[in-house]
Write an enzyme that holds these catalytic residues in place. Structure first.
Site, PDB file in Angstrom:
ATOM      1  N   LYS A   1       1.410   2.390   0.812  1.00 27.32           N
ATOM      2  CA  LYS A   1       0.695   1.496   1.718  1.00 27.32           C
ATOM      3  C   LYS A   1      -0.357   2.289   2.475  1.00 27.32           C
ATOM      4  O   LYS A   1      -0.052   3.021   3.408  1.00 27.32           O
ATOM      5  CB  LYS A   1       1.676   0.824   2.679  1.00 27.32           C
ATOM      6  CG  LYS A   1       2.414  -0.340   2.004  1.00 27.32           C
ATOM      7  CD  LYS A   1       3.869  -0.422   2.374  1.00 27.32           C
ATOM      8  CE  LYS A   1       4.564  -1.453   1.500  1.00 27.32           C
ATOM      9  NZ  LYS A   1       5.970  -1.106   1.198  1.00 27.32           N
TER      10      LYS A   1
ATOM     11  N   THR B   1      25.490  -5.514  -8.860  1.00 28.51           N
ATOM     12  CA  THR B   1      24.242  -4.811  -9.135  1.00 28.51           C
ATOM     13  C   THR B   1      24.486  -3.329  -8.930  1.00 28.51           C
ATOM     14  O   THR B   1      25.258  -2.928  -8.059  1.00 28.51           O
ATOM     15  CB  THR B   1      23.132  -5.243  -8.160  1.00 28.51           C
ATOM     16  OG1 THR B   1      23.550  -4.898  -6.835  1.00 28.51           O
ATOM     17  CG2 THR B   1      22.903  -6.738  -8.232  1.00 28.51           C
TER      18      THR B   1
ATOM     19  N   GLU C   1      20.458 -10.613 -10.041  1.00 28.54           N
ATOM     20  CA  GLU C   1      20.401 -11.665  -9.028  1.00 28.54           C
ATOM     21  C   GLU C   1      19.790 -12.957  -9.573  1.00 28.54           C
ATOM     22  O   GLU C   1      19.722 -13.959  -8.885  1.00 28.54           O
ATOM     23  CB  GLU C   1      19.577 -11.190  -7.822  1.00 28.54           C
ATOM     24  CG  GLU C   1      20.270 -10.160  -6.949  1.00 28.54           C
ATOM     25  CD  GLU C   1      20.033  -8.723  -7.398  1.00 28.54           C
ATOM     26  OE1 GLU C   1      19.625  -8.522  -8.566  1.00 28.54           O
ATOM     27  OE2 GLU C   1      20.266  -7.808  -6.584  1.00 28.54           O
TER      28      GLU C   1
ATOM     29  N   TRP D   1      -2.478  -1.772  -0.757  1.00 24.28           N
ATOM     30  CA  TRP D   1      -1.419  -1.155  -1.550  1.00 24.28           C
ATOM     31  C   TRP D   1      -1.972  -0.401  -2.757  1.00 24.28           C
ATOM     32  O   TRP D   1      -2.904  -0.851  -3.411  1.00 24.28           O
ATOM     33  CB  TRP D   1      -0.443  -2.231  -2.062  1.00 24.28           C
ATOM     34  CG  TRP D   1       0.390  -2.842  -0.971  1.00 24.28           C
ATOM     35  CD1 TRP D   1       0.299  -2.600   0.374  1.00 24.28           C
ATOM     36  CD2 TRP D   1       1.435  -3.798  -1.132  1.00 24.28           C
ATOM     37  NE1 TRP D   1       1.221  -3.349   1.063  1.00 24.28           N
ATOM     38  CE2 TRP D   1       1.929  -4.105   0.158  1.00 24.28           C
ATOM     39  CE3 TRP D   1       2.004  -4.434  -2.227  1.00 24.28           C
ATOM     40  CZ2 TRP D   1       2.971  -5.007   0.371  1.00 24.28           C
ATOM     41  CZ3 TRP D   1       3.028  -5.332  -2.031  1.00 24.28           C
ATOM     42  CH2 TRP D   1       3.512  -5.618  -0.732  1.00 24.28           C
TER      43      TRP D   1
END
Lengths: 544, 544
Positions: A441, A189, A334, A446
């Site tokens: 946050k 990655t 992934e 959020w």
């Protein structure tokens, strides 16, 4: 008590054997790297490919490559790269595809970390390989993916010629059988922080992923398709297409290094491409070329777009101007990589184009084989109401457990945290709202930085906008809007904030606006939020 | 070295969880058995089904059913049978579907051999169950698949009510995880000789088969489909459709006991069925009904036909008269069941309808996951030329290795002999030529009994014809043609043989013709060749 069924392992070699036996005359057509900007294609069949993959596997054995050892590649989408996919994995070794667009130091790190035994490269990358060679003491030889006539004049130890290696070998081989959890391919990655991490796919994960990608609500590939993967084989296995096309018996068309609009359009037309897949950037170039030259697509029916969110205007243009259906996909290295696909359900077929469009811009529904959930900060699952957004967690047989050579699982309670924040609506359509690390946050709730940025850039005076969370004594974090004005345009802090009114909940309103000349970007053009957070660390908000 | 990927077992419970989470409002509609000939449907969603499957699993646990134990069913296609598929397999026990059309002695043999713990039955089969009960000492209870109001008045030990069992239980359950090779369902083949043999499917074989059946060159099922499985859930899991529909999120429409043309057509129209699957006999009834009532299909697009070869006239009628595409499929209980599907390749799309038709009457190409070959008497693989025919051998992760409770593998060199004789053409399309035991072995070469029979019945004076091999001192076997004339028709031995001239190779010519009043048949109407061979054992051929 035992079941009655055969215990046959799921192996990658079976994909190519299937293609060669049942679709032996179906073609793999590749723009050659050797011909440079000249339009030249190499053309052969799955039956030919199988014979050459066996020669390659025999050559690798002769070079002393053992089961589980890694063979690096720096290569475009082409037939020799395809042969490495099957020849190397088929014999039980591991193909390690390396992204040539990484910095040379990253490539060296990756190749050394993977302990690559040989490095195979397309001619384009000969200068890069020459530069890298001294940093790769473990590599026993460098294999130029070409014939004797085109061998590059570079100074590397043990330079080998791909075609010479093959022509010395028999095309007879019975693929070895082994446990299906045996590693098959490796991809790192391109993490924005820290060193790249390797994801080691297995034969099992690859085959189950292949079935998932092939299915009608995912890529829906059949023997009647002609597939041009624009998405590179050097990253996440071109979204699995070299495997899926073999399973489906679909014709493959490989663009090599020629990813410009003119080259792609000619390949699409000459080879009758029905389906393609890639990231938005490449499509932008192709669309521009086709529009400015008043061209059309004769056979192109559908394209899968992923990698980053597809601009709505691009979806519209493909569908309205060219009759090409755009299907949004989402995934990660992934995840092999496929997670979701945005295909309409039966109930959506009666909706108006505008209503369908509102669905199509989402990332889509979980492909069977992928479990998906969104959770709040405490790990509690959030409702599928299209509003609640939380950390996107995934699980399934083609999803990572632990990174290559790491000792600890990457999972949290058995789930992989994607690093994305998303909503899921009542019909199961997921939409990425933000990256977990970019979400703001505020007082336990959020705020999506991306939502605020999208509103800001809709203002006619704004060229670019970024939103970051800034520390706040009462709310933990509050949003700060950073704006680059269009040349010659004027807009005040108050005008900017007024523009948000009615478009967001009141508590989402940025606490302040800063105007700057430019914003920092990553190599691929994304906003570099880490840098922005660094620059505005300790920024004093008026409300604080 | 390990791969990076999660080691998650492939389990049947994941199919229903997927459907309930991502297609929670998609319906399962069932003609109820309780309403008899009245048209009444039960309607609920995958989300409802999941809750009831969990109640059922909890009920089974309370009854003491343990992992691996078998639960028998005698039931039509309906929602409660669907619940047994998932509730029983999901908890780790085995659903044993029994074909109610077998002779009662066979059913008793099967249920005893499987050691069924409970027997679940639809009301239709209450009299049958009452008759069977004394022969089933191992069955601990008989569960009527109905509610309290409809409980049958039969005399069996421990008669239980399905709805009572469910309503006593919580719908909360976390499905257990276990090894994916755990047995999940059991189906006995209806062998023509000897006792029926059980094929014990596993969670793994079922899930991989599900992906294979779902794929675009197989059934091609998506969330936009509405599927009516005419093929029964009491035999080979309705070709996997209860699993595949859940994976695809397709709406299911279950016909219950009402398989007549009128009932089926009404269900097709009222529920918007797009796709169906079944054996030729049922389609004959539906087509006749629709034609004689001048009806059409509004939404029906495609039907998969298998079980036995579909008469070409039926394919033509479906496609020409009703615009419904017919796709031939071939498989066996021992193959979960899917082996091949007859979908055209890209190159065939340009052919004329007549040329396409010549392909469509074949059984088709191997679905990815199935390996197929034809071999001669010595086990040597024969060419794919559409002419050579030999024993059809198969291999793959959803194909039988050994029958339930048998100690020896059923395989020959790792391959399962299907008992069919077939050709495979250059494009990989397989066509069944004969059953292995019916083919006539003459001088080391094979003669297809079915080919000769098809020619004979094309003669206007012939009602039915059977061909068997009769012992011959020089050629081992030679073909004997046995003919039933049409009422009032006349035809001589010489005329009959002359009819073959030019239609077959000379050495295929039957050595003699016998005229009889009738031929022996199996319960399902097929020619009983064993009986014919018995009757004509020692028959003296004129050439011998």
């Amino acid at each position: 008590m035992l079941s009655s069924m055969m215990q046959r392992p799921l192996l990658i070699s079976s994909l190519l054997e299937h293609a060669a036996h049942w679709h032996g005359d179906t073609e793999i057509v590749s723009r050659t790297v050797e011909s440079g900007t000249d339009y030249q294609v190499h053309r052969y069949t799955y039956a030919d490919a199988l014979r050459r993959c066996k020669q390659l596997a025999n050559a690798m054995s002769r070079l002393g490559v053992k089961r589980g050892e890694r063979i690096g590649t720096l290569a475009w989408n082409g037939y020799r790269h395809f042969e490495l996919y099957y020849g190397v994995s088929g014999m039980g070794a591991v193909i390690h595809t390396i992204n040539p667009r990484l910095f040379p130091e990253q490539i060296a790190y990756i190749a050394n970390h993977a302990e690559d035994q040989y490095l195979c490269f397309d001619l384009t990358f000969a200068p890069l390989v020459e530069k890298l060679a001294p940093s790769l003491p473990g590599v026993k030889g460098f294999i130029a993916m070409t014939d004797r006539a085109h061998m590059p004049a570079i100074n590397v130890p043990n330079l080998l010629c791909y075609e010479d290696l093959l022509s010395a070998e028999s095309d007879q081989l019975v693929w070895p059988a082994f446990d299906e959890t045996t590693p098959s391919s490796l991809c790192y990655t391109s993490g924005t922080t820290g060193n790249p991490k390797g994801v080691m796919y297995s034969h099992r994960s690859t085959l189950i992923h292949t079935y998932g990608v092939m299915s009608p609500d995912a890529f829906c590939l059949s023997s009647r398709d002609v597939v041009l993967p624009v998405v590179p084989m050097f990253h996440v296995n071109a979204w699995g297409l070299p495997y899926v096309c073999a399973a489906a018996g679909a014709k493959m068309v490989m663009p090599g290094a020629a990813l410009d609009g003119a080259s792609l359009h000619r390949l699409f037309e000459e080879e009758g491409v029905t389906m393609s897949a890639g990231v938005p950037t490449v499509w932008m170039g192709l669309l521009n070329y086709v529009k400015s030259n008043n061209l059309k697509f004769s056979t192109f029916k559908e394209t899968v777009i992923g990698g980053s969110a597809c601009p709505p205007a691009m979806i519209e243009s493909f569908e309205r101007d060219f009759g090409v259906t755009v299907v949004h996909a989402w995934g990660m290295s992934e995840m092999s990589p496929l997670g979701t696909m945005c295909r309409l359900k039966a109930k959506h077929l009666k909706l108006s184009p505008t209503e369908q469009f509102a669905i199509k811009i989402k990332q889509g529904r979980a492909v069977f084989g992928v479990e998906l959930k969104i959770v709040d900060g405490d790990g509690k699952a959030l409702p599928h109401d299209g509003k609640a957004f939380g950390d996107l967690m995934v699980r399934g047989p083609w999803i990572v457990d632990q990174y290559f050579k790491e000792e600890r699982s990457a999972l949290r309670d058995g789930w992989f945290a994607t690093g994305d924040v998303a909503t899921i609506d009542a019909d199961g359509f997921m939409q990425i709202t933000d990256r977990s690390k970019d979400v703001i946050k505020s007082g336990g709730e959020w705020i999506s930085s991306i939502d605020l940025e999208n509103i800001a850039v809709a203002h006619p005076s704004v060229m670019e906008a970024g939103v970051i969370g800034v520390a706040h004594p009462k709310w933990d974090e509050r949003p700060l809007l950073i704006v680059v004005k269009k040349q010659g345009a004027e807009i005040s802090r108050e005008e900017m904030l007024k523009f948000f009114e009615g478009k967001i909940a009141k508590w989402w309103m940025p606490d302040d606006v800063v105007f700057v000349d430019q914003l920092p970007h990553t190599a691929t053009g994304k906003l570099l939020k880490t840098k922005m957070r660094e620059e505005f660390k300790g920024y004093k908000l008026p409300t604080a």
